[in-house]
Write a protein that holds these residues in place. Structure first.
Motif, PDB file in Angstrom:
ATOM      1  N   LEU A  97       0.714  -1.229   0.234  1.00  0.00           N
ATOM      2  CA  LEU A  97       0.038   0.046  -0.049  1.00  0.00           C
ATOM      3  C   LEU A  97       1.021   1.272  -0.162  1.00  0.00           C
ATOM      4  O   LEU A  97       0.547   2.162  -0.807  1.00  0.00           O
ATOM      5  CB  LEU A  97      -0.898  -0.113   1.246  1.00  0.00           C
ATOM      6  N   VAL A  98       1.943   1.282   0.597  1.00  0.00           N
ATOM      7  CA  VAL A  98       2.815   2.419   0.718  1.00  0.00           C
ATOM      8  C   VAL A  98       3.500   2.711  -0.539  1.00  0.00           C
ATOM      9  O   VAL A  98       3.759   3.894  -1.178  1.00  0.00           O
ATOM     10  CB  VAL A  98       3.956   2.043   1.915  1.00  0.00           C
ATOM     11  N   VAL A  99       3.860   1.430  -1.168  1.00  0.00           N
ATOM     12  CA  VAL A  99       4.617   1.682  -2.362  1.00  0.00           C
ATOM     13  C   VAL A  99       3.577   2.227  -3.582  1.00  0.00           C
ATOM     14  O   VAL A  99       4.032   3.217  -4.291  1.00  0.00           O
ATOM     15  CB  VAL A  99       5.169   0.501  -2.982  1.00  0.00           C
ATOM     16  N   ILE A 100       2.376   1.603  -3.497  1.00  0.00           N
ATOM     17  CA  ILE A 100       1.426   2.115  -4.453  1.00  0.00           C
ATOM     18  C   ILE A 100       1.079   3.574  -4.256  1.00  0.00           C
ATOM     19  O   ILE A 100       0.847   4.327  -5.101  1.00  0.00           O
ATOM     20  CB  ILE A 100       0.169   1.202  -4.433  1.00  0.00           C
ATOM     21  N   SER A 101       0.896   3.863  -3.082  1.00  0.00           N
ATOM     22  CA  SER A 101       0.721   5.111  -2.688  1.00  0.00           C
ATOM     23  C   SER A 101       1.609   6.214  -3.155  1.00  0.00           C
ATOM     24  O   SER A 101       1.312   7.334  -3.578  1.00  0.00           O
ATOM     25  CB  SER A 101       0.581   5.627  -1.122  1.00  0.00           C
ATOM     26  N   LYS A 102       2.956   5.893  -3.329  1.00  0.00           N
ATOM     27  CA  LYS A 102       4.163   6.685  -3.478  1.00  0.00           C
ATOM     28  C   LYS A 102       4.000   6.967  -5.027  1.00  0.00           C
ATOM     29  O   LYS A 102       4.167   7.690  -5.593  1.00  0.00           O
ATOM     30  CB  LYS A 102       5.419   6.122  -3.058  1.00  0.00           C
ATOM     31  N   VAL A 103       3.645   5.669  -5.894  1.00  0.00           N
ATOM     32  CA  VAL A 103       3.605   5.794  -7.377  1.00  0.00           C
ATOM     33  C   VAL A 103       2.427   6.633  -7.811  1.00  0.00           C
ATOM     34  O   VAL A 103       2.535   7.324  -8.812  1.00  0.00           O
ATOM     35  CB  VAL A 103       3.231   4.235  -7.888  1.00  0.00           C
ATOM     36  N   GLU A 104       1.264   6.630  -6.742  1.00  0.00           N
ATOM     37  CA  GLU A 104       0.265   7.191  -7.241  1.00  0.00           C
ATOM     38  C   GLU A 104       0.692   8.688  -7.155  1.00  0.00           C
ATOM     39  O   GLU A 104       0.026   9.630  -8.151  1.00  0.00           O
ATOM     40  CB  GLU A 104      -0.881   6.956  -6.429  1.00  0.00           C
ATOM     41  N   ALA A 105       1.221   9.122  -5.977  1.00  0.00           N
ATOM     42  CA  ALA A 105       1.646  10.450  -5.875  1.00  0.00           C
ATOM     43  C   ALA A 105       2.575  11.156  -6.854  1.00  0.00           C
ATOM     44  O   ALA A 105       2.738  12.402  -6.969  1.00  0.00           O
ATOM     45  CB  ALA A 105       2.434  10.672  -4.495  1.00  0.00           C
ATOM     46  N   LEU A 106       3.210  10.174  -7.635  1.00  0.00           N
ATOM     47  CA  LEU A 106       4.166  10.635  -8.525  1.00  0.00           C
ATOM     48  C   LEU A 106       3.536  10.960 -10.012  1.00  0.00           C
ATOM     49  O   LEU A 106       3.995  11.457 -10.899  1.00  0.00           O
ATOM     50  CB  LEU A 106       5.336   9.649  -8.927  1.00  0.00           C
ATOM     51  N   GLN A 107       2.287  10.487 -10.006  1.00  0.00           N
ATOM     52  CA  GLN A 107       1.484  10.556 -11.466  1.00  0.00           C
ATOM     53  C   GLN A 107       1.467  12.327 -11.847  1.00  0.00           C
ATOM     54  O   GLN A 107       1.661  12.257 -13.055  1.00  0.00           O
ATOM     55  CB  GLN A 107       0.150  10.050 -11.467  1.00  0.00           C
ATOM     56  N   SER A 111       3.401  13.672 -15.297  1.00  0.00           N
ATOM     57  CA  SER A 111       2.396  14.042 -16.226  1.00  0.00           C
ATOM     58  C   SER A 111       3.051  15.427 -16.546  1.00  0.00           C
ATOM     59  O   SER A 111       3.093  15.605 -17.978  1.00  0.00           O
ATOM     60  CB  SER A 111       1.213  14.255 -15.567  1.00  0.00           C
ATOM     61  N   GLU A 112       3.445  16.090 -15.493  1.00  0.00           N
ATOM     62  CA  GLU A 112       4.103  17.336 -15.955  1.00  0.00           C
ATOM     63  C   GLU A 112       5.334  17.401 -16.616  1.00  0.00           C
ATOM     64  O   GLU A 112       5.596  18.094 -17.708  1.00  0.00           O
ATOM     65  CB  GLU A 112       4.255  18.067 -14.564  1.00  0.00           C
ATOM     66  N   LEU A 113       6.171  16.412 -16.170  1.00  0.00           N
ATOM     67  CA  LEU A 113       7.323  16.310 -16.808  1.00  0.00           C
ATOM     68  C   LEU A 113       7.320  15.286 -18.322  1.00  0.00           C
ATOM     69  O   LEU A 113       8.106  15.989 -19.302  1.00  0.00           O
ATOM     70  CB  LEU A 113       8.318  15.299 -16.255  1.00  0.00           C
ATOM     71  N   ALA A 114       6.253  14.879 -18.572  1.00  0.00           N
ATOM     72  CA  ALA A 114       5.911  14.244 -19.943  1.00  0.00           C
ATOM     73  C   ALA A 114       5.529  15.365 -20.837  1.00  0.00           C
ATOM     74  O   ALA A 114       5.857  15.491 -22.011  1.00  0.00           O
ATOM     75  CB  ALA A 114       4.861  13.277 -19.861  1.00  0.00           C
ATOM     76  N   LYS A 115       4.763  16.397 -20.250  1.00  0.00           N
ATOM     77  CA  LYS A 115       4.495  17.547 -21.212  1.00  0.00           C
ATOM     78  C   LYS A 115       5.776  18.367 -21.580  1.00  0.00           C
ATOM     79  O   LYS A 115       5.888  18.622 -22.923  1.00  0.00           O
ATOM     80  CB  LYS A 115       3.537  18.419 -20.599  1.00  0.00           C
ATOM     81  N   ARG A 116       6.691  18.529 -20.711  1.00  0.00           N
ATOM     82  CA  ARG A 116       7.861  19.451 -21.080  1.00  0.00           C
ATOM     83  C   ARG A 116       8.560  18.580 -22.066  1.00  0.00           C
ATOM     84  O   ARG A 116       9.378  19.047 -22.924  1.00  0.00           O
ATOM     85  CB  ARG A 116       8.711  19.580 -19.716  1.00  0.00           C
ATOM     86  N   LEU A 143      11.161   9.288 -21.590  1.00  0.00           N
ATOM     87  CA  LEU A 143      10.361   9.125 -20.595  1.00  0.00           C
ATOM     88  C   LEU A 143      10.293   8.169 -19.706  1.00  0.00           C
ATOM     89  O   LEU A 143      10.245   8.127 -18.283  1.00  0.00           O
ATOM     90  CB  LEU A 143       8.716   9.057 -21.168  1.00  0.00           C
ATOM     91  N   ARG A 144      11.077   6.807 -20.237  1.00  0.00           N
ATOM     92  CA  ARG A 144      10.970   5.960 -19.357  1.00  0.00           C
ATOM     93  C   ARG A 144      12.094   5.986 -18.343  1.00  0.00           C
ATOM     94  O   ARG A 144      12.130   5.791 -17.292  1.00  0.00           O
ATOM     95  CB  ARG A 144      11.371   4.372 -20.168  1.00  0.00           C
ATOM     96  N   ARG A 145      13.262   6.804 -18.915  1.00  0.00           N
ATOM     97  CA  ARG A 145      14.376   6.869 -18.078  1.00  0.00           C
ATOM     98  C   ARG A 145      13.979   7.954 -16.911  1.00  0.00           C
ATOM     99  O   ARG A 145      14.369   7.630 -15.931  1.00  0.00           O
ATOM    100  CB  ARG A 145      15.352   7.701 -18.981  1.00  0.00           C
ATOM    101  N   ILE A 146      13.277   9.005 -17.429  1.00  0.00           N
ATOM    102  CA  ILE A 146      12.833   9.796 -16.230  1.00  0.00           C
ATOM    103  C   ILE A 146      11.824   9.084 -15.226  1.00  0.00           C
ATOM    104  O   ILE A 146      12.099   9.266 -14.088  1.00  0.00           O
ATOM    105  CB  ILE A 146      11.980  10.901 -16.931  1.00  0.00           C
ATOM    106  N   VAL A 147      11.011   8.370 -15.760  1.00  0.00           N
ATOM    107  CA  VAL A 147      10.123   7.759 -14.740  1.00  0.00           C
ATOM    108  C   VAL A 147      11.110   6.645 -13.868  1.00  0.00           C
ATOM    109  O   VAL A 147      10.743   6.676 -12.955  1.00  0.00           O
ATOM    110  CB  VAL A 147       9.098   6.908 -15.453  1.00  0.00           C
ATOM    111  N   SER A 148      11.891   6.255 -14.354  1.00  0.00           N
ATOM    112  CA  SER A 148      12.731   5.199 -13.695  1.00  0.00           C
ATOM    113  C   SER A 148      13.576   5.913 -12.652  1.00  0.00           C
ATOM    114  O   SER A 148      13.736   5.677 -11.378  1.00  0.00           O
ATOM    115  CB  SER A 148      13.719   4.493 -14.524  1.00  0.00           C
ATOM    116  N   GLN A 149      14.196   7.000 -12.737  1.00  0.00           N
ATOM    117  CA  GLN A 149      14.689   8.038 -11.955  1.00  0.00           C
ATOM    118  C   GLN A 149      13.819   8.209 -10.765  1.00  0.00           C
ATOM    119  O   GLN A 149      14.346   8.431  -9.660  1.00  0.00           O
ATOM    120  CB  GLN A 149      15.320   9.270 -12.536  1.00  0.00           C
TER     121      GLN A 149
END
Length: 310
Positions: A97-107, A111-116, A143-149
Motif C-alpha cells: 500500500l505504501v509503494v502504490i501510494s508513492k507511485v500514485e503521488a508521482l503521477q 504528467s508535467e514532466l511528460a508535457k515538457r 520518458l522511461r528514463r525519467i520515470v525510472s529515476q
C-alpha cells in the motif's frame, strides 16, 4: 477514498492461484491400478512438490498449533491461517500500500514532466528533421528514463508492490499441500465440527464451497467499487475474476473439507486485513502519500448500495 491502481490485479492474482489446485488434482497419482509409466509422469512433479521442505514446514506449523493449543483441528486450521496471514502477509500488504501510494503521488509530476519532454522532443525533431516514428521513439525512451529515476528517488518501483503475491502464492500452495498430506495420514479424520465432522472428505452439504465462492465474490465486488469508470480491459479482468470466484465452488466441493475450510478462512482474513488497511488511523501510521477518505467504511457501503440498488 482513493484506492491503489493495482488492487484489481492483486485480487486477480489471488483468484488465479486457486485454479492451480485443479491442475494439481488432475496430475496427482490415482493409485496402483494405473500403468507405471503414465502414473510416474503424472505424479512425479506433484509428489516432489508435496514432499518439499516448505510443505513439511507448514505441516509442522499446523501440528504445533494444534498440539500447543489443544484445540480441535478445524479451529486450529483457522488459528494457524489467522496467525500466518497476520504475521507474514499483513506487513507485506501494508508495504504494498505504501509503494502504490508513492507511485500514485508521482503521477502528477510524471504528467508535467511528460508535457515538457514532449515539447523538447518536438523542438529537437524540427532541428534534426526527425520522422514521426523517430520522435515517438525518443519521447518514449527518455520518458522511461525519467520515470525510472523518479522511482529510484522515491524508492517505490512498482515491482516492489508485487512482493505480496510472490510470498502469498507459495505460502498458499504450501499450506494447501500440507493439509493434503495430513489428510492422507488420517490425522484430521475426527477434527471437524457441525456439518463437516470428517475433515478428510469433501463437504457433501456444499456449505463450505458455497461460502468460499460467495466470500471471494464479495471481495471482488467490494473492491471493484474503486473503479468509477473502468476501462474495457479492467471490466474484462473483473469479469474473469468473478468467473474464478464461481469456479471455486465446484473445485472446493471436490477437495477435503480441511482444504476448503482453509481457503474460506484465508479469504475472510485477507478481506478483513484489506478493510483494516483502509482505516484512517492505519493510513496515518503508514504515512501514505495520497489522500484517503476519513470515512472509508461508510463510503464503501454508500457506493455498494448505490451500485446494486439501482
Amino acid at each position: 477514498m482513493a484506492e491503489p491502481n493495482c488492487a484489481d490485479v492483486f485480487y486477480l492474482h489471488k483468484q488465479l492461484r486457486h485454479g492451480l489446485r485443479y491442475m494439481w488434482q488432475k496430475s496427482a497419482p490415482r493409485g496402483d491400478n494405473q500403468k507405471g509409466g503414465s502414473s510416474d509422469a503424472a505424479g512425479g512433479w506433484y509428489s516432489s512438490l508435496a514432499d518439499s521442505t516448505p510443505v513439511h514446514l507448514c505441516e509442522q506449523l499446523l501440528v504445533s498449533v494444534q498440539e500447543a493449543s489443544g484445540l480441535p483441528w478445524w479451529f486450529s486450521i483457522c488459528v494457524a491461517t489467522l496467525s500466518v496471514r497476520t504475521l507474514v502477509t499483513l506487513p507485506l500488504a501494508a508495504y504494498q500500500l505504501v509503494v502504490i501510494s508513492k507511485v500514485e503521488a508521482l503521477q502528477a509530476e510524471i504528467s508535467e514532466l511528460a508535457k515538457r519532454l514532449r515539447y523538447e522532443v518536438s523542438v529537437t525533431a524540427r532541428e534534426r528533421s526527425w520522422t514521426e516514428r523517430e520522435s515517438r521513439f525518443q519521447f518514449k525512451k527518455n520518458l522511461r528514463r525519467i520515470v525510472s529515476q523518479l522511482y529510484v528517488r522515491d524508492n517505490c518501483h512498482p515491482f516492489k508492490a508485487s512482493l505480496l503475491v510472490w510470498v502469498q502464492l507459495p505460502l498458499w500452495i504450501s499450506l494447501s499441500l500440507a493439509l493434503r498430506n495430513l489428510n492422507l495420514q488420517g490425522a484430521l479424520a475426527a477434527g471437524g465440527a457441525l456439518w463437516f465432522p470428517d475433515l478428510t472428505i469433501p463437504d457433501s452439504t456444499l456449505i463450505l464451497p458455497v461460502c468460499l465462492g460467495l466470500a471471494n465474490l464479495l471481495i471482488v465486488e467490494v473492491f471493484s467499487l474503486q473503479r468509477v469508470a473502468a476501462s474495457r480491459t479492467q471490466r474484462l479482468a473483473l469479469n474473469t475474476v468473478r468467473g474464478f470466484s464461481l469456479l471455486m465452488i465446484p473445485i472446493a466441493a471436490t477437495v477435503p473439507s480441511s482444504m476448503a475450510l482453509y481457503w474460506f478462512a484465508s479469504s475472510l482474513v485477507g478481506f478483513s486485513h484489506n478493510l483494516l488497511l483502509r482505516s484512517p488511523s492505519i493510513c496515518r501510521l503508514l504515512q501514505l502519500s495520497t489522500p484517503h477518505s476519513t470515512s472509508p467504511y461508510r463510503d464503501l457501503l454508500t457506493a455498494f448500495f448505490a451500485k446494486y440498488r439501482k
